[in-house]
Design an enzyme around this catalytic site. Structure first.
Site, PDB file in Angstrom:
ATOM      1  N   LEU A  27       0.815  -1.209   0.000  1.00 48.91           N
ATOM      2  CA  LEU A  27       0.000   0.000   0.000  1.00 48.91           C
ATOM      3  C   LEU A  27       0.848   1.258   0.000  1.00 48.91           C
ATOM      4  O   LEU A  27       1.800   1.361   0.793  1.00 48.91           O
ATOM      5  CB  LEU A  27      -0.898   0.013   1.239  1.00 48.91           C
ATOM      6  CG  LEU A  27      -1.561   1.349   1.612  1.00 48.91           C
ATOM      7  CD1 LEU A  27      -2.558   1.766   0.535  1.00 48.91           C
ATOM      8  CD2 LEU A  27      -2.226   1.269   2.979  1.00 48.91           C
ATOM      9  N   SER A  28       0.518   2.219  -0.844  1.00 49.02           N
ATOM     10  CA  SER A  28       1.107   3.560  -0.828  1.00 49.02           C
ATOM     11  C   SER A  28       2.623   3.508  -0.984  1.00 49.02           C
ATOM     12  O   SER A  28       3.112   3.122  -2.035  1.00 49.02           O
ATOM     13  CB  SER A  28       0.681   4.290   0.452  1.00 49.02           C
ATOM     14  OG  SER A  28       0.978   5.652   0.367  1.00 49.02           O
ATOM     15  N   ALA A  29       3.387   3.901   0.058  1.00 49.05           N
ATOM     16  CA  ALA A  29       4.839   3.755  -0.036  1.00 49.05           C
ATOM     17  C   ALA A  29       5.194   2.292  -0.257  1.00 49.05           C
ATOM     18  O   ALA A  29       6.142   1.957  -0.982  1.00 49.05           O
ATOM     19  CB  ALA A  29       5.518   4.288   1.224  1.00 49.05           C
TER      20      ALA A  29
END
Length: 416
Positions: free
Chosen positions: A162-164
């Site tokens: 997720l995300s980073a």
């Protein structure tokens, strides 16, 4: 979930102005992303693994090993987002439930505030997003440990985050396409966007490059590699203001170009309880090489759908797990790890579908001749999943399972 300031590395440090700016943003963004404390609940039991390699990225490795795990299981690497931990991602993503049901090993990588003040993977730093160095190498070493210590199948290795962690998923697919058969980027970014852009610009509003330019950045990550490229799923909330949904389009352009595909989907369907737009980009052999899933009405996070149904999983007990669709369920289908059918009329990704699986045991040569596998560069690959089966000859033998029709996975211990 954006990154924070740079971890000390061998390259020149950022200027004092950048250092001050990044430090301030780390505090502001980290506080904003932390959200309210989740309610107390039972946690998934993770096992910390030490001594898995030189670990130049200073990451921590955790493993979730389901009871009754079959011999030579697939392995899925999961990468948390900023302000999160391996434990939070295990508790809320729904992945352990699927590992229990479908029989795969889960590896959770975790970074620390010593690496990054907001506990983000450093997807934006060349010291961490290049092959054989930094965090990328640490994660690669975790895969090697999973194969050595747990008997995981090196030809069925997948990654999601997720995300980073999603951006780091793209890093792993780009830098180690010889290790990962497929990956799922959730609210992440195209590989090497920060080559000539600020990470903040990459996140929002995003950077517009042509498909060939994006694809070249991946090729440059491992210039001697000749394929095949990992299959890639891309997940985004259409209300995401942290990592702009434009990045879903740029990621699509990057990976369809690598597979030599058009940027127009082969087919579009709706999946899940919220009619997520599910675009598939099929290779010539019918393999879903790239898929894009745009989830309506949610912002930044890994979408989950708490419940006991076949296509339900996850918990909303922590920030950035919005109640919507169980993305982990569909990601497992895309990886070819799930043979069940949710019965919701949606199009599956990759290896989904019900019915009885058919199995064939034969040499790699015979599998290719029968049309169940392909060959490239002297190696053999299962048609559909693209799993590396080893040398193309009459001496190497594998069992292939077909489910659904035309989609084959290596199942040396998973067929009658």
């Amino acid at each position: 979930m954006p990154f924070a300031r740079y971890r000390t590395a061998s390259t020149a440090p950022p200027t004092p102005r950048w250092r001050r700016l990044l430090a301030v943003l780390a505090v502001v963004l980290g506080t904003a992303l932390a959200g309210p404390a989740p309610a107390a609940r039972a946690s998934v039991t993770l096992t910390e693994v030490t001594g898995f390699g030189s670990n130049p990225g200073a990451l921590t490795m955790y493993v979730y090993r389901p009871a009754g795990l079959p011999a030579h299981p697939p392995v899925v690497v999961a990468l948390h987002g900023c302000t999160q931990s391996a434990q939070v991602y295990a508790d809320d993503s729904g992945l352990p439930k699927l590992a229990d049901r479908d029989g795969f090993l889960l590896v959770f990588a975790q970074t620390t505030t010593a690496n990054n003040p907001s506990q983000c993977f450093n997807w934006f730093q060349t010291t961490d997003n290049r092959r054989d160095q930094g965090e990328a190498l640490s994660i690669r070493q975790m895969v090697s440990q999973a194969v050595t210590a747990y008997g995981a199948d090196p030809q069925r290795v997948y990654v999601t985050g997720l995300s980073a962690g999603g951006a780091m998923t793209a890093v792993m697919l780009a830098t180690y396409p010889d290790v990962f058969s497929a990956g799922a980027v959730v609210a992440g970014l195209p590989y090497d966007c920060t080559k000539d852009n600020s990470p903040y610009t990459c996140m929002n509003p995003g950077v517009d490059l042509g498909p060939d330019a994006w694809a070249q950045r991946v090729r440059d990550a491992y210039p001697s590699y000749r394929g095949p490229w990992p299959r890639t799923a891309i997940w985004y909330g259409d209300q995401d203001t942290t990592v702009a949904p434009r990045n879903a389009t740029e990621l699509r352009d990057q990976w369809t170009a690598l597979h030599g595909l058009s940027q127009t989907p082969t087919r579009t369907t709706a999946i899940g309880p919220d009619a997520t737009q599910h675009d598939e980009y099929l290779a010539a052999d019918g393999t879903v090489a790239v898929e894009v899933d745009r989830v309506p009405g949610i912002g930044h996070g890994t979408p989950v759908d708490p419940g006991t149904g076949t296509a339900q999983c996850g918990s909303t007990g922590a920030p950035y797990f919005p109640d919507s669709i169980c993305s982990s369920y569909w990601i497992a289908r895309f990886f070819g790890l799930d043979d069940t059918d949710p019965g919701d009329g949606g199009g599956g990704g990759g290896g989904g579908g019900g019915g009885t699986a058919a199995c064939w045991t034969a040499s790699n040569y015979a599998q290719v001749q029968a049309g169940r596998a392909t060959t490239a560069g002297g190696l053999t690959y299962a048609k559909g999943s693209g799993q590396n089966m080893g040398l193309y000859n009459t001496f190497v033998t594998h069992t292939l399972k077909e489910s659904p029709a035309g989609y084959y996975t290596v199942a040396d211990t998973g067929c009658p």
